[in-house]
Design a protein around this motif. Structure first.
Motif, PDB file in Angstrom:
ATOM      1  N   ILE A 217       0.712  -1.093   0.100  1.00 26.10           N
ATOM      2  CA  ILE A 217       0.039   0.142   0.183  1.00 26.10           C
ATOM      3  C   ILE A 217       0.907   1.353  -0.101  1.00 26.10           C
ATOM      4  CG2 ILE A 217      -1.665   1.294   1.322  1.00 26.10           C
ATOM      5  CD1 ILE A 217      -2.728  -1.195   2.340  1.00 26.10           C
ATOM      6  N   VAL A 218       0.631   2.093  -0.966  1.00 23.07           N
ATOM      7  CA  VAL A 218       1.332   3.471  -0.850  1.00 23.07           C
ATOM      8  C   VAL A 218       0.409   4.615  -0.693  1.00 23.07           C
ATOM      9  CG1 VAL A 218       2.735   4.879  -2.458  1.00 23.07           C
ATOM     10  CG2 VAL A 218       2.820   2.643  -2.764  1.00 23.07           C
ATOM     11  N   LYS A 219       0.827   5.266   0.416  1.00 24.46           N
ATOM     12  CA  LYS A 219       0.014   6.465   0.787  1.00 24.46           C
ATOM     13  C   LYS A 219       0.586   7.962   0.287  1.00 24.46           C
ATOM     14  CE  LYS A 219      -2.243   4.531   4.803  1.00 24.46           C
ATOM     15  NZ  LYS A 219      -2.544   4.603   6.246  1.00 24.46           N
TER      16      LYS A 219
ATOM     17  N   ALA B 245      -0.322  -3.637  -5.943  1.00 20.55           N
ATOM     18  CA  ALA B 245      -0.095  -2.336  -5.328  1.00 20.55           C
ATOM     19  C   ALA B 245      -1.163  -1.339  -5.370  1.00 20.55           C
ATOM     20  CB  ALA B 245       0.912  -1.839  -5.882  1.00 20.55           C
ATOM     21  N   THR B 246      -1.774  -0.780  -4.085  1.00 15.78           N
ATOM     22  CA  THR B 246      -2.612   0.003  -4.091  1.00 15.78           C
ATOM     23  C   THR B 246      -2.199   1.450  -3.452  1.00 15.78           C
ATOM     24  OG1 THR B 246      -3.877  -1.994  -3.505  1.00 15.78           O
ATOM     25  CG2 THR B 246      -5.102   0.168  -3.023  1.00 15.78           C
ATOM     26  N   LEU B 247      -2.769   2.412  -4.271  1.00 16.54           N
ATOM     27  CA  LEU B 247      -2.586   3.952  -4.040  1.00 16.54           C
ATOM     28  C   LEU B 247      -3.683   4.427  -3.206  1.00 16.54           C
ATOM     29  CD1 LEU B 247      -1.071   6.419  -4.214  1.00 16.54           C
ATOM     30  CD2 LEU B 247      -2.535   6.904  -6.393  1.00 16.54           C
ATOM     31  N   VAL B 248      -3.341   4.711  -1.864  1.00 16.08           N
ATOM     32  CA  VAL B 248      -4.287   5.366  -1.021  1.00 16.08           C
ATOM     33  C   VAL B 248      -4.183   7.015  -1.090  1.00 16.08           C
ATOM     34  CG1 VAL B 248      -5.222   5.437   1.395  1.00 16.08           C
ATOM     35  CG2 VAL B 248      -4.429   3.333   0.479  1.00 16.08           C
ATOM     36  N   PRO B 249      -5.045   7.634  -1.729  1.00 13.87           N
ATOM     37  CA  PRO B 249      -4.575   9.114  -1.694  1.00 13.87           C
ATOM     38  C   PRO B 249      -4.562   9.949  -0.528  1.00 13.87           C
ATOM     39  CG  PRO B 249      -6.940   8.530  -2.659  1.00 13.87           C
ATOM     40  CD  PRO B 249      -6.345   7.177  -2.076  1.00 13.87           C
ATOM     41  N   LEU B 250      -3.897  10.615  -0.380  1.00 14.01           N
ATOM     42  CA  LEU B 250      -4.048  11.627   0.785  1.00 14.01           C
ATOM     43  C   LEU B 250      -4.286  13.054   0.358  1.00 14.01           C
ATOM     44  CD1 LEU B 250      -0.638  10.647   2.488  1.00 14.01           C
ATOM     45  CD2 LEU B 250      -2.683   9.848   3.121  1.00 14.01           C
TER      46      LEU B 250
END
Length: 449
Positions: A249-251, A428-433
């Motif tokens: 997971i990428v934030k 791979a999942t992008l979690v938006p900030l």
């Protein structure tokens, strides 16, 4: 994804063109493709040294040296190489990949010898200035920040590769890890240059309005006098068998969430025998090879569950290959739901197969979409060089087209069944900030590509 990763192939017979191959006494390969439709020439030098040849602690070195190649030789001042090419009315640049580093000029045909002399000069006589290195390494670090650290999707793909590969050097970013850039020295770049930049580790590709024998004579004159070097024996780590699904997971500040699924699949090594690689290429085209391909037609246009949905497969590599499904979910749809929907499209092919009419339509699109590549002198040089660097002869370009045309529906269904399970998958999942109020910084000065 598919547009960026698509295999670039040329249709045989579109134009009468002659390709000849030579080898200089010092081991440098010379490939010349005559195309007399316009008085222009593409001149490219490819070194079989990319980021996959780097060691832990010095990642990014191949790319940093690419920058240093424009910083002067024993006879040229920093920046003078580019100034001279511009004065000839040409354009030039360079690029580094995981597999190779390449330098090119596009010029009017009468100026071929001049750019050849310039390129041969920096193959043999590069100067390593501490001051120039200090300036350029700052440019590269800013490039990393601008292109990767401040860009959510490139940042996600960096994590995806680092997770999918645990041993193979494809796990490292081409630009390098920031900590390695911060500790890199000018001596490191000089050592890389002395180790890899040799005529017997280089391929010269010239395409355009030229005579092959004349090009050979010029190559012998300018490159032929550069002595060969003993090349290092390398032992690239083999990626161990993946035993189960991996997730990362990428934030990061971003407007939308995003998900990418990477499946380990075969790479094309033997054009005649590796039929699964050809079938996977066709599968990628069925999913995302044209405007009305399955992912876009169903997930974006009809069901409206995704803002974008794509598939990509690059099978021309020195190292292993991934088949990637990716997309941005629509409002009200989660990345977990989109992940399942992307996989469902492959499962549908695995279960139901592909009709002969769809297969023929897709193969026609896949092959015909490449005809435009033949209209580009530079595109022809790119394809030849990319093939050669991967270890596949450019002479097999047309044979790959024939093999794609021969792919059967049951072969596509078979690879869809075989390679898209959980055990070889990395997600791979992008979690938006929240996005920052601050505007994105401008590109770093000195950025070449």
């Amino acid at each position: 994804m598919a547009a960026a990763w698509a295999l670039c192939l040329f249709l045989p017979g579109a134009h009468a063109q002659t390709t000849q191959e030579f080898t200089l006494k010092n081991g440098m390969k010379v490939i010349v493709k005559e195309d007399h439709r316009a008085p222009t020439v593409a001149h490219m030098v490819w070194y079989r040294a990319g980021s996959m040849d780097e060691q832990n602690g010095t990642t990014g070195l191949a790319h940093v040296l690419e920058h240093m190649m424009f910083k002067g030789t024993r006879t040229l001042k920093p920046g003078e190489f580019s100034q001279r090419v511009a004065a000839l009315g040409g354009r030039e640049n360079a690029f580094t990949s995981k597999d190779y580093t390449a330098y090119f000029q596009q010029i009017e045909k009468s100026n071929l010898e001049k750019v050849m002399a310039l390129e041969a000069d920096r193959m043999a006589n590069l100067v390593f200035s501490k001051d120039e290195f200090a300036r350029e390494i700052r440019v590269v670090m800013e490039e990393r920040r601008w292109r990767t650290e401040d860009q959510p999707i490139p940042l996600l793909y960096e994590s995806l590769y680092a997770t999918a590969y645990q041993a193979h050097p494809y796990r490292h970013p081409i630009v390098g890890w920031m900590s390695d850039l911060q500790t890199m020295t000018v001596e490191d770049t000089k050592h890389w240059y002395e180790r890899w930049y040799a005529p017997n580790n280089a391929t010269l590709v010239v395409t355009g309005d030229v005579d092959a024998r004349r090009v050979l004579a010029l190559a012998e004159k300018h490159y032929g006098r550069i002595p060969k070097k003993p090349l290092p024996m390398t032992r690239t780590q083999v990626e161990p068998e993946q035993q189960g699904m991996r997730r990362v997971i990428v934030k990061a500040p971003a407007e939308n969430p995003y998900v990418a699924l990477a499946f380990k699949v075969p790479t094309l090594r033997d054009v005649e025998k590796d039929d699964e690689a050809h079938a996977l290429d066709v599968l990628a085209a069925i999913l995302d090879g044209y405007d009305n391909a399955r992912l876009n037609a169903r997930l974006v246009r009809t069901d409206r569950v995704a803002v974008s949905a794509g598939a990509g497969y690059s099978n021309i590599n020195r190292g292993p290959s991934l088949f990637v499904l990716d997309g941005t979910p629509a409002d009200g749809v989660t990345t977990e739901q989109l992940e399942k929907l992307l996989r469902a499209e492959v499962e549908r092919i695995a279960n139901e197969g592909v009709s002969e009419s769809e297969l023929e339509r897709v193969k026609t699109q896949l092959v015909a979409s490449q005809i435009y590549k033949r209209d580009s002198i530079f595109g022809q040089a790119m394809e030849i060089g990319t093939m050669e660097m991967s270890g596949i002869s450019h002479k097999l370009i047309d044979r790959i087209i024939e093999k794609l045309r021969a792919v059967k529906a049951e072969q596509v269904q078979a690879v869809a069944r075989k390679y898209f399970g959980d055990d070889k998958l990395t997600v791979a999942t992008l979690v938006p900030l929240p996005l920052s109020e601050k505007k994105a910084p401008p590109p770093p000065k000195g950025l070449r590509h």
